[in-house]
Structure formats: structure tokens, C-alpha cells
Scaffold this motif. Sequence first.
Motif, PDB file in Angstrom:
ATOM      1  N   ASP A  78      93.711  90.973  15.776  1.00 49.75           N
ATOM      2  CA  ASP A  78      94.859  91.014  16.903  1.00 49.75           C
ATOM      3  C   ASP A  78      94.248  91.258  18.121  1.00 49.75           C
ATOM      4  O   ASP A  78      92.938  91.528  18.474  1.00 49.75           O
ATOM      5  CB  ASP A  78      95.962  91.929  16.777  1.00 49.75           C
ATOM      6  CG  ASP A  78      95.267  93.263  16.703  1.00 49.75           C
ATOM      7  OD1 ASP A  78      95.562  93.753  17.882  1.00 49.75           O
ATOM      8  OD2 ASP A  78      94.994  94.013  15.700  1.00 49.75           O
ATOM      9  N   GLU A  79      95.201  91.257  19.461  1.00 47.79           N
ATOM     10  CA  GLU A  79      94.406  91.256  20.661  1.00 47.79           C
ATOM     11  C   GLU A  79      93.945  92.572  21.005  1.00 47.79           C
ATOM     12  O   GLU A  79      93.259  92.758  22.168  1.00 47.79           O
ATOM     13  CB  GLU A  79      95.509  90.722  21.594  1.00 47.79           C
ATOM     14  CG  GLU A  79      96.940  91.500  21.787  1.00 47.79           C
ATOM     15  CD  GLU A  79      97.883  91.673  20.747  1.00 47.79           C
ATOM     16  OE1 GLU A  79      98.774  92.464  20.355  1.00 47.79           O
ATOM     17  OE2 GLU A  79      97.720  90.593  19.726  1.00 47.79           O
ATOM     18  N   GLY A  80      94.532  93.448  20.393  1.00 49.91           N
ATOM     19  CA  GLY A  80      94.118  95.091  20.722  1.00 49.91           C
ATOM     20  C   GLY A  80      92.828  95.426  20.275  1.00 49.91           C
ATOM     21  O   GLY A  80      92.301  96.461  20.390  1.00 49.91           O
ATOM     22  N   TYR A  81      92.023  94.610  19.446  1.00 50.53           N
ATOM     23  CA  TYR A  81      91.017  94.939  18.715  1.00 50.53           C
ATOM     24  C   TYR A  81      89.926  95.330  19.657  1.00 50.53           C
ATOM     25  O   TYR A  81      89.141  96.221  19.221  1.00 50.53           O
ATOM     26  CB  TYR A  81      90.441  93.819  17.487  1.00 50.53           C
ATOM     27  CG  TYR A  81      89.229  94.043  16.859  1.00 50.53           C
ATOM     28  CD1 TYR A  81      89.236  94.980  15.853  1.00 50.53           C
ATOM     29  CD2 TYR A  81      88.211  93.528  17.354  1.00 50.53           C
ATOM     30  CE1 TYR A  81      88.133  94.983  15.341  1.00 50.53           C
ATOM     31  CE2 TYR A  81      86.945  93.684  16.781  1.00 50.53           C
ATOM     32  CZ  TYR A  81      86.724  94.765  15.843  1.00 50.53           C
ATOM     33  OH  TYR A  81      85.780  94.799  15.172  1.00 50.53           O
ATOM     34  N   LEU A  97      85.542 105.883  12.478  1.00 50.02           N
ATOM     35  CA  LEU A  97      85.840 104.497  11.759  1.00 50.02           C
ATOM     36  C   LEU A  97      87.021 104.133  11.929  1.00 50.02           C
ATOM     37  O   LEU A  97      88.069 104.705  12.412  1.00 50.02           O
ATOM     38  CB  LEU A  97      85.647 104.491  10.264  1.00 50.02           C
ATOM     39  CG  LEU A  97      84.735 105.544   9.484  1.00 50.02           C
ATOM     40  CD1 LEU A  97      84.867 105.742   8.027  1.00 50.02           C
ATOM     41  CD2 LEU A  97      83.099 104.787   9.652  1.00 50.02           C
ATOM     42  N   LEU A  98      87.168 102.828  12.131  1.00 52.38           N
ATOM     43  CA  LEU A  98      88.542 102.043  12.099  1.00 52.38           C
ATOM     44  C   LEU A  98      88.637 101.344  10.779  1.00 52.38           C
ATOM     45  O   LEU A  98      87.955 100.442  10.390  1.00 52.38           O
ATOM     46  CB  LEU A  98      88.566 101.050  13.369  1.00 52.38           C
ATOM     47  CG  LEU A  98      89.968 100.494  13.546  1.00 52.38           C
ATOM     48  CD1 LEU A  98      90.674 101.439  14.142  1.00 52.38           C
ATOM     49  CD2 LEU A  98      89.529  99.182  14.691  1.00 52.38           C
ATOM     50  N   VAL A  99      89.653 101.796  10.266  1.00 48.29           N
ATOM     51  CA  VAL A  99      90.150 101.152   8.727  1.00 48.29           C
ATOM     52  C   VAL A  99      91.111 100.472   8.850  1.00 48.29           C
ATOM     53  O   VAL A  99      92.258 100.613   9.331  1.00 48.29           O
ATOM     54  CB  VAL A  99      90.013 102.376   7.865  1.00 48.29           C
ATOM     55  CG1 VAL A  99      90.563 101.910   6.515  1.00 48.29           C
ATOM     56  CG2 VAL A  99      88.833 103.201   7.902  1.00 48.29           C
ATOM     57  N   ASP A 100      91.376  99.298   7.931  1.00 44.49           N
ATOM     58  CA  ASP A 100      92.708  98.631   7.893  1.00 44.49           C
ATOM     59  C   ASP A 100      93.440  99.170   6.783  1.00 44.49           C
ATOM     60  O   ASP A 100      93.177  99.913   5.970  1.00 44.49           O
ATOM     61  CB  ASP A 100      92.520  97.113   7.723  1.00 44.49           C
ATOM     62  CG  ASP A 100      91.531  96.691   6.603  1.00 44.49           C
ATOM     63  OD1 ASP A 100      91.650  97.526   5.575  1.00 44.49           O
ATOM     64  OD2 ASP A 100      91.122  95.623   6.339  1.00 44.49           O
ATOM     65  N   ARG A 101      94.753  98.422   6.506  1.00 41.89           N
ATOM     66  CA  ARG A 101      95.627  98.855   5.328  1.00 41.89           C
ATOM     67  C   ARG A 101      94.853  98.875   4.197  1.00 41.89           C
ATOM     68  O   ARG A 101      95.486  99.509   3.063  1.00 41.89           O
ATOM     69  CB  ARG A 101      96.757  98.039   5.499  1.00 41.89           C
ATOM     70  CG  ARG A 101      97.851  98.370   6.562  1.00 41.89           C
ATOM     71  CD  ARG A 101      98.745  99.271   6.126  1.00 41.89           C
ATOM     72  NE  ARG A 101      99.666  99.704   6.933  1.00 41.89           N
ATOM     73  CZ  ARG A 101     100.864 100.509   6.560  1.00 41.89           C
ATOM     74  NH1 ARG A 101     100.388 101.348   5.703  1.00 41.89           N
ATOM     75  NH2 ARG A 101     101.450 100.978   7.686  1.00 41.89           N
ATOM     76  N   ALA A 143      99.061  94.527  13.644  1.00 44.88           N
ATOM     77  CA  ALA A 143      98.625  95.074  12.575  1.00 44.88           C
ATOM     78  C   ALA A 143      98.704  96.689  12.506  1.00 44.88           C
ATOM     79  O   ALA A 143      98.857  97.378  13.694  1.00 44.88           O
ATOM     80  CB  ALA A 143      97.304  94.931  12.047  1.00 44.88           C
ATOM     81  N   SER A 144      98.303  97.201  11.317  1.00 46.11           N
ATOM     82  CA  SER A 144      98.369  98.847  11.489  1.00 46.11           C
ATOM     83  C   SER A 144      96.969  99.133  11.027  1.00 46.11           C
ATOM     84  O   SER A 144      96.234  98.524  10.259  1.00 46.11           O
ATOM     85  CB  SER A 144      99.310  99.476  10.511  1.00 46.11           C
ATOM     86  OG  SER A 144     100.594  99.058  10.805  1.00 46.11           O
ATOM     87  N   TYR A 145      96.422 100.214  11.785  1.00 45.20           N
ATOM     88  CA  TYR A 145      95.125 100.683  11.605  1.00 45.20           C
ATOM     89  C   TYR A 145      94.858 102.106  11.313  1.00 45.20           C
ATOM     90  O   TYR A 145      95.885 102.888  11.786  1.00 45.20           O
ATOM     91  CB  TYR A 145      94.003 100.458  12.715  1.00 45.20           C
ATOM     92  CG  TYR A 145      93.982  98.695  12.934  1.00 45.20           C
ATOM     93  CD1 TYR A 145      93.189  97.721  12.046  1.00 45.20           C
ATOM     94  CD2 TYR A 145      94.580  98.380  14.047  1.00 45.20           C
ATOM     95  CE1 TYR A 145      93.069  96.547  12.429  1.00 45.20           C
ATOM     96  CE2 TYR A 145      94.613  96.948  14.363  1.00 45.20           C
ATOM     97  CZ  TYR A 145      93.764  96.145  13.470  1.00 45.20           C
ATOM     98  OH  TYR A 145      93.784  94.717  13.781  1.00 45.20           O
ATOM     99  N   LEU A 146      93.835 102.572  10.754  1.00 41.74           N
ATOM    100  CA  LEU A 146      93.638 104.013  10.794  1.00 41.74           C
ATOM    101  C   LEU A 146      92.371 104.484  11.361  1.00 41.74           C
ATOM    102  O   LEU A 146      91.362 103.831  10.881  1.00 41.74           O
ATOM    103  CB  LEU A 146      93.632 104.623   9.265  1.00 41.74           C
ATOM    104  CG  LEU A 146      93.781 106.049   8.928  1.00 41.74           C
ATOM    105  CD1 LEU A 146      95.263 106.625   9.264  1.00 41.74           C
ATOM    106  CD2 LEU A 146      93.520 106.170   7.406  1.00 41.74           C
ATOM    107  N   SER A 147      92.557 105.351  12.308  1.00 40.76           N
ATOM    108  CA  SER A 147      91.057 105.769  12.981  1.00 40.76           C
ATOM    109  C   SER A 147      90.822 107.026  12.096  1.00 40.76           C
ATOM    110  O   SER A 147      91.672 108.099  11.823  1.00 40.76           O
ATOM    111  CB  SER A 147      91.453 106.343  14.565  1.00 40.76           C
ATOM    112  OG  SER A 147      90.405 107.057  14.843  1.00 40.76           O
ATOM    113  N   VAL A 148      89.438 106.973  11.648  1.00 39.01           N
ATOM    114  CA  VAL A 148      89.023 108.141  10.706  1.00 39.01           C
ATOM    115  C   VAL A 148      87.728 108.668  11.336  1.00 39.01           C
ATOM    116  O   VAL A 148      86.806 108.332  11.682  1.00 39.01           O
ATOM    117  CB  VAL A 148      88.764 107.692   9.140  1.00 39.01           C
ATOM    118  CG1 VAL A 148      88.297 108.702   8.438  1.00 39.01           C
ATOM    119  CG2 VAL A 148      89.718 106.831   8.619  1.00 39.01           C
TER     120      VAL A 148
END
Length: 359
Positions: A2-5, A20-24, A106-111
Motif C-alpha cells: 500500500d501507499e503508506g509502506y 520489525l514490521l509484521v503483517d496479519r 492493510a493492518s500491520y503490527l510494529s514489534v
Amino acid sequence: MDEGYSWLRLLIDSSFASRLLVDRAANIIFANRAAETLFGYGPDELTGKPIDVLFASPQDRDLAVPRRYFPGRRIRGDHEEIRGCTKQGRELILRIGTSPIETVAASYLSVTIFDITQYKQTERELLFKGRQLEEAKRRVSKFALLAANDLRERLQRIGASVSEAKSALAAGDMVAAAAANDRVLDSTSNAQRLVDALLEYSLQASAILNLEFIHLRSEVDSVLNTLSETTGDAGLKIENTVPADLRIKADKPMFMRLLRDLVETSMSLRRNASGIIISATRNKEKNGILLGIGGKEAGRGEDNNGFREAGARMRLEEGLAAVKSICEQHGWTVEAGAPPEQGGFQVSIPVNGPPLAAP
């Protein structure tokens, strides 16, 4: 993507912490250099891998990033232990912060990952040393109570003997007065030894163990070298028959102190022994090692091991406080009047001793 990546990548990459950047699906989209370095990976080597590769077990992974749901903003690892695993297989203890990021597409998780391995190790060592100090206090208190009772008894004997001496002197009985005076001196000497033993025990009991595996025969040789001048002057030969392959878990300086005290006491107690043997045998029944210090040649009758057994027991009770303290701290036992093949003193050393490091 997506455009925010690009913006998200910049956010992750600019962090000083491991992030880290993690996806669903819990796959790593991007890991910054700090995270790659922490876990031993090269540039972009973590990209596309499941986050599972960073944890020691599925349970650790679920504690940090649950599979059943996308976690919210939280920090884990303060009240539970989360174990990580580097590419090289080295385990880490981790503190994990998660923060969900929603974009239009999309939804992401910052770890965010913190390595707290050293902190946890220090915490464990402090707790372990705290327990050791508490145990030392308990041992000193117990020994002090016993010593106080024994000291009271000796002081009563001194008082009684002084009264007997006064009565004998008043009656002009010099023989009885001299005998009473000898009893006063003997009781005073015993009381002094008891006080010295208490002080020594108190110092030794409060010491912190620094455990390591030591080669038993080599350490025996080291102690004997320090005593070589004394044994030479006494015309006494000390033989080290300890097998070369035996190792024990012990605090080395404490063990050397224990052995030196026992050897010196054995030297003072020997009657008709021409020398001293230091031996060690495996005790299968007790799953341990028996270390013996005693006479090289057997005597006869009551002195069948070349030592005065009653004297050895008395020394063990009064004059070897450091030996008893060292044995207690290591989980060993020491006995006097051991069998002839072992000698005047015997130390029983379990194979499974105290832990080498704080649990």
C-alpha cells in the motif's frame, strides 16, 4: 504494497531499538538494522520470514505475538519470560512491545524488541545471593545458640572449679587446689576455642560461593605443596592417591581451606601413623565421592587407623568450624573416626551439588 509502506519503513528503520514490521499473517515485512544485528541476520535476510524464527519455542512466540488475534498496544516480558533465539542458536530473554498500525489498505503490527538477558541474569544472581545470605544468617543463628549453651556450661565449670580451688586453699590442700586450677585452665581454653570457632564460622558462613568444576587430584597437590615445609619438618610423608579423573563442583578457595585444615588436624592427631594418605573413591550408593584423610599405617587396638578417634571428633566439634561451614554451604558432610581405609576424616561429596550459577 500500500501507499503508506514507504513511510512505515522509514518509521521502523529510524528507530534505535530493534523493531520489525509484521503483517496479519505474522510474516516480517521489514526489520531494521538493530533487529538484524540482535538476532544475527544479514541485511534484508529476515524479510518474508515468519516471526516464529525469532523465538525459542511456539509458546514464547504466542506470549509475544498471539496467533489467535492481532494484539493491541502492549508490552510483554515484565512478568513472564519470553525467550528469543538468534540465527546461531543462542537464546535471549526478551521484552516485547507491540503497536498496531492501520492504513487504508492493510493492518500491520510494529514489534519493538528489547534484549534483557543480562538484566535478568543479574536479577537472578542477586536473588540467589540473597537466598544464600538468608541461609547464612540461619546457620549462624543456629550455631550461635548451640555455642551459647556450650559456653554457658564451660563457664559454670570454671566457676565450680574456682570455688573448689578456694576451698582447697583454705583447707591447705595444695594438691586439690592445683587440680582445680588445672580444670579452670582447661575449661578456659575450651571456652576460648569455642568463641574463636563461632567467630570463624560466622565469617565463613556469610561468604558467597563461587562454584566451578575442579580437578580433585590437582587441588590436593596444590594444598600439599603449601604444606611441604611443615610436613618435612615433622618427618611426615603425605601421599595423594586421588584418581586423576575425578572432578567436583566446588568453590576452589573454600575447598583448599577445608583440605588444609583437615590435613593439619590429622597431622596433630596422628599417634603411630608414619604418614597420611589422602584418598577418594566413588560411592555408588550415595551417588557421590568420598574424600578421606588419615593414617598411612594402621595401629592396634583403639588406634586401628593411626589416629585418636575421640580427639578427631572433639576437633571436629570445636576446632574445625570453617570445615563444617564449608561443607554445609556445599551440601557435603564431614565425619571423624572414619573406617581405616579412609582415615581420620571423611568428606562425602554428592555428584549433584549446588548450581554453578544462579538459577
